[in-house]
Scaffold this active site. Structure first.
Site, PDB file in Angstrom:
ATOM      1  N   TRP A 100       6.878   6.975  -3.156  1.00 46.23           N
ATOM      2  CA  TRP A 100       5.677   7.112  -2.341  1.00 46.23           C
ATOM      3  C   TRP A 100       6.072   7.227  -0.868  1.00 46.23           C
ATOM      4  CZ3 TRP A 100       2.187   8.954  -5.129  1.00 46.23           C
ATOM      5  CH2 TRP A 100       1.835   8.428  -6.382  1.00 46.23           C
ATOM      6  N   ASP A 167       1.411   1.816   4.340  1.00 46.40           N
ATOM      7  CA  ASP A 167       0.736   2.168   3.094  1.00 46.40           C
ATOM      8  C   ASP A 167       0.655   0.860   2.294  1.00 46.40           C
ATOM      9  OD1 ASP A 167       0.033   2.914   0.523  1.00 46.40           O
ATOM     10  OD2 ASP A 167       1.636   4.402   0.269  1.00 46.40           O
ATOM     11  N   LYS A 191      -5.804   0.175  -6.951  1.00 43.10           N
ATOM     12  CA  LYS A 191      -4.934  -0.894  -7.443  1.00 43.10           C
ATOM     13  C   LYS A 191      -5.618  -2.255  -7.302  1.00 43.10           C
ATOM     14  CE  LYS A 191      -1.679   2.434  -7.425  1.00 43.10           C
ATOM     15  NZ  LYS A 191      -1.307   3.477  -6.474  1.00 43.10           N
TER      16      LYS A 191
END
Ligand SMILES: *Cc1c(COP(=O)(O)O)cnc(C)c1O
Length: 366
Positions: A100, A167, A191
């Protein structure tokens, strides 16, 4: 209904009451006789829900007044582009702790120079690099606080010589965060804070609109410019265009649940307890070993593989666990083995069931 212990990495388990209340709202939102998906987003009832949702974010994380809280579309992946579009004038620094983070850095390269200050790809991102130097001439330093695929996490709010950008897709609302240390925090909701389809951006207002030197994408397209959305929030509406209403409603219900539990200090205590329960078993059980460096272990995603010499039992454990209702424990293909994600809404009973399952499997294979 079938008993399923949901350890999916995202989308993943959500609080039962958030699901129940969303079902009700789909039939009738706010006693209007009209469902949440069918009302206008310009009705006072909806505007109040947007404001209340933002207030929950502010209360839970202690977000100071000089920050905006934006709810956008496009997922965290769109922010990989939107963040440098808004903040990268000449150069940015990135910490490469997983794919990511790597994807985020790739987008930033479209806008300027990117300095990868450290990279743990050499060991399949099983640790968080330390002892690196952040260039003081960078416009910002980007980190991924929780590396969902590898089960590593930066669990503290670091001091940073330049603006810190994070992030926090997979650990937001799992612990208290000192928001003041960050210029910008973003992530996909799916999430810890709701279903997929809404993205959160927490941004300090004074850092926006500072792109002067850059040629590429300057001026910014309207939808990419955070100021477009921030200006709306200042009017306490925050809707430049139609927001993902069902997703935001469910996020509201999910955060209400976090608040009822006692907020983030309490949430973190519960998360640490669940996490320790599973790591203790991974470390004790002769059949398994953890893959992440111990000091960097995530309290959200727990990665483990079969112990050396027991690799042949991998498929057998998967079948054994499936039989007992464990869902979503297959590790990401780049790490292999298993991954159990214990997000906020994952009940401790699920962790206990997984631990029992691992113990029974060990006994059956003595
Ligand atoms: C899941 C995840 C993403 C991707 O989010 P999308 O909303 O699917 O774009 C990015 N970063 C991290 C840390 C993630 O866990």
């Amino acid at each position: 209904m079938k008993t399923a212990y949901n350890f999916n990495a995202g989308p993943c388990v959500l609080p039962k009451q958030a699901i129940e209340n969303t079902i009700k709202a789909l039939h009738d939102f706010d006693n209007t006789g009209i469902g949440i998906a069918e009302i206008s987003h310009r009705t006072p009832g909806w505007e109040k829900l947007m404001a209340d949702t933002r207030q929950l974010w502010r209360d839970l994380l202690g977000i100071p007044a000089e920050y905006e809280v934006l709810f956008l579309g496009g997922g965290a992946s769109t922010q990989f582009m939107a963040v440098p579009a808004n903040l990268l004038n000449k150069k940015a620094a990135y910490l490469q702790t997983g794919v990511w983070a790597k994807k985020a850095a790739k987008e930033a390269k479209l806008f300027g120079t990117v300095d990868i200050v450290a990279n743990s790809e050499d060991k399949t991102y099983s640790y968080i690099p330390k002892g690196y130097t952040i260039p003081t001439d960078a416009d910002y330093f980007h980190i991924t606080t929780n590396n969902t695929i590898y089960g590593t996490e930066i669990k503290h709010d670091m001091d940073c010589p330049v603006m810190l950008v994070a992030d926090m897709s997979s650990d937001i609302m799992s612990r208290p965060v000192d928001v003041k240390k960050y210029g910008l925090i973003y992530g996909g909701a799916q999430k810890n804070v709701g279903p997929a389809g809404v993205t959160f951006v927490i941004v300090r207002k004074d850092i926006l609109g500072k792109i002067t030197d850059r040629q590429y994408m300057n001026p910014l397209p309207t939808m990419v410019d955070f100021r477009t959305h921030a200006a709306e929030e200042d009017k306490n509406i925050s809707m430049f265009n139609t927001p993902p209403v069902i997703n935001i409603f469910m996020m509201y219900e999910t955060l209400k649940w976090v608040k009822e539990i006692g907020g983030l200090t309490e949430m973190n205590k519960i998360n640490v307890k669940k996490s320790n329960l599973l790591y203790d078993e991974i470390d004790r059980n002769s059949m398994f070993v953890g893959t992440a460096a111990k000091e960097d272990r995530s309290i959200m995603n727990h990665c483990f593989v079969m112990a050396p010499g027991r690799e042949d039992k991998q498929d057998a454990f998967m079948a054994f666990a499936k039989e007992r209702g464990m869902v979503g424990i297959k590790g990401h293909r780049s790490v292999g083995g298993f991954r159990a994600s214990l997000y906020n809404a994952c009940p401790i009973e699920a962790v206990e069931a997984l631990v029992q399952c691992m113990q029974d499997f060990e006994k059956a294979n003595k």
